[in-house]
Structure formats: C-alpha cells, structure tokens
Scaffold this active site. Structure first.
Site, PDB file in Angstrom:
ATOM      1  N   GLU A   1     -10.536   2.094   7.157  1.00  0.00           N
ATOM      2  CA  GLU A   1      -9.397   1.555   7.792  1.00  0.00           C
ATOM      3  C   GLU A   1      -9.332   1.684   9.238  1.00  0.00           C
ATOM      4  O   GLU A   1      -9.166   2.879   9.784  1.00  0.00           O
ATOM      5  CB  GLU A   1      -8.285   2.158   7.162  1.00  0.00           C
ATOM      6  CG  GLU A   1      -6.850   1.635   7.655  1.00  0.00           C
ATOM      7  CD  GLU A   1      -5.578   2.430   7.245  1.00  0.00           C
ATOM      8  OE1 GLU A   1      -4.907   2.518   7.863  1.00  0.00           O
ATOM      9  OE2 GLU A   1      -5.750   2.777   6.136  1.00  0.00           O
TER      10      GLU A   1
ATOM     11  N   THR B   1      -1.542   0.374  10.119  1.00  0.00           N
ATOM     12  CA  THR B   1      -0.336   0.282  11.037  1.00  0.00           C
ATOM     13  C   THR B   1       0.128  -1.289  11.368  1.00  0.00           C
ATOM     14  O   THR B   1       0.345  -1.584  12.532  1.00  0.00           O
ATOM     15  CB  THR B   1      -0.840   1.294  12.224  1.00  0.00           C
ATOM     16  OG1 THR B   1      -1.555   2.282  11.809  1.00  0.00           O
ATOM     17  CG2 THR B   1       0.584   1.388  13.093  1.00  0.00           C
TER      18      THR B   1
ATOM     19  N   LYS C   1       0.617   2.978  -0.027  1.00  0.00           N
ATOM     20  CA  LYS C   1       0.552   3.904   0.786  1.00  0.00           C
ATOM     21  C   LYS C   1       1.627   4.962   0.640  1.00  0.00           C
ATOM     22  O   LYS C   1       2.626   4.499   1.094  1.00  0.00           O
ATOM     23  CB  LYS C   1       0.036   3.493   2.165  1.00  0.00           C
ATOM     24  CG  LYS C   1       0.024   4.612   3.103  1.00  0.00           C
ATOM     25  CD  LYS C   1      -0.450   3.997   4.408  1.00  0.00           C
ATOM     26  CE  LYS C   1      -0.395   4.926   5.581  1.00  0.00           C
ATOM     27  NZ  LYS C   1      -0.850   4.511   6.809  1.00  0.00           N
TER      28      LYS C   1
END
Length: 226
Positions: free
Chosen positions: A42, A74, A133
């Site tokens: 990621e 993000t 998440k």
C-alpha cells in the site's frame, strides 16, 4: 480468484504501508518489498507524486513472478480514488468512512478497504465491501479486534496504526486477517525476505536501522497516521 487482495492478505498477513519522501523512494521501497516475496503493498497519498509511483510499480511482479497488487491508502476523495485507479492501483484504502470513494470503487468495480473505528463504522464497511481497515488500531488493541471478530466472523479485518512488527502475532491471534505496518520492517534484504517466506509474522528489527523501511530507506513518518 487466487490473486484477489483478500486472499493474498490472508496468506501474507502483513500489509506494508509506505509513506515516503517522494515517488522515487516509494518505488525503491516497493521494489525491495516485491523482491522479498511481498505481493501486496500500500502506497499512500501523503507521498508527493504518489500516482506516478503507482504507475511505475503496478505492472511489476514479486519474487515468485506473481503480479504485484499495488494499492493506494489515505484515499478520502473521489478525485484521489479516480487518480489512483487510473494509475493502475489494484485497491483503495481510506482511514475513515468515505462514501464518495466507495461510490467510485463500486462504479469502477475496484476493491475498496474502507476505514472505521466504531463497531458501526466497521460493520458498515464490511457490509459494503467485505473488509474494513480498523484505524487507529492501537487505541483498542487486539482485544477490540477479538470483540469485532465475534460479531463479524467472516469479515476481512485489517488493523492499522501504531502496531509494531513484533506485535503482529498478537493481532493475528485476536482475529485480524492481516495487519497494516508503516514502519519497523527489516532493512536487510535477507531479513526482509525471511519476513515473507512462508508468511511468518516478523520479529522486531533490533539493528541500528530499526527506524528505516525496506531497502534502508527511512520511514517518512511514524504510525499512527491515516
């Protein structure tokens, strides 16, 4: 399919989350991880030039010749989501509920791991995408994931934030599918390869370079961050 992110994470157990000073450093760190046998990585929108780094790494393969799964974390806006997917991202990750990102993911049939912290937020993400998440995970600890697992037995749960590599076994034992790690992975190539050989949880890097990421590159920021 065998290359689906959730299946890969269930085996890989660790999801490296890279926050680098620039795109070149992100590419070097990603390349080092892939060479070590890691398959899913990621990158994050906090890295300047992140879309270019995704484009440069999306077509790479890991040490076993398997196509890399390069995601972007993000991601909080539709614009970021579109830019990531256009660059070749295999999945998107948000730090908190992001309806506009979810809409883009659904429209583009992309894998989206939506972030949440409360049980309601996590359950909503799981209902929409099958995964969540858990952020910031260190606040609740492994016991929180254990409680979530009791009511979400089939969910893909990825706790991230403030977790050190040596703590990964505790989180896996509590029911995490995989654990997001932003710093603390070994810098030495052989030690890094040992992390992903057989998908064994990593022990802490106790060398002097413990604050550096893959290939000796310093982690851009300590966790927890989205």
């Amino acid at each position: 399919m065998s290359g689906h992110l959730y299946e890969v994470l269930a085996v890989q157990r660790l999801l490296p989350v890279l926050r680098n000073a620039d795109a070149d450093e992100a590419v070097r760190a990603t390349t080092a991880l892939l060479a070590a046998g890691c398959r899913a990585v990621e990158l994050t929108t906090s890295t300047p030039g992140w879309a270019g780094a995704v484009a440069r790494t999306a077509e790479l393969a890991d040490a076993h010749g398997r196509p890399a799964l390069i995601g972007v974390g993000t991601v909080t806006t539709a614009g970021q989501a579109l830019a990531a997917l256009d660059a070749g991202a295999a999945f998107l990750v948000s730090p908190y509920p992001a309806p506009e990102v979810r809409e883009v993911a659904e429209r583009r049939e992309a894998v989206f791991v939506e972030g949440g912290f409360t049980p309601a937020e996590i359950a909503c993400a799981v209902r929409a995408c099958g995964a969540a998440k858990v952020f910031p995970a260190h606040v609740g600890g492994p016991g929180f994931v254990r409680s979530l697992r009791a009511v979400l037995p089939d969910a893909v749960l990825i706790p991230t934030g403030g977790i050190r590599p040596g703590e990964v076994p505790d989180w896996i034992a509590a029911g995490a599918t995989a654990v997001g790690i932003g710093s603390g992975l070994p810098a030495d190539p052989d030690a890094l390869a040992a992390v992903f050989a057989g998908s064994r949880p990593v022990r802490p890097d106790r060398g002097e370079r413990g604050d550096r990421g893959p290939a000796g590159h310093r982690a851009a920021a300590p966790e927890p961050r989205p």
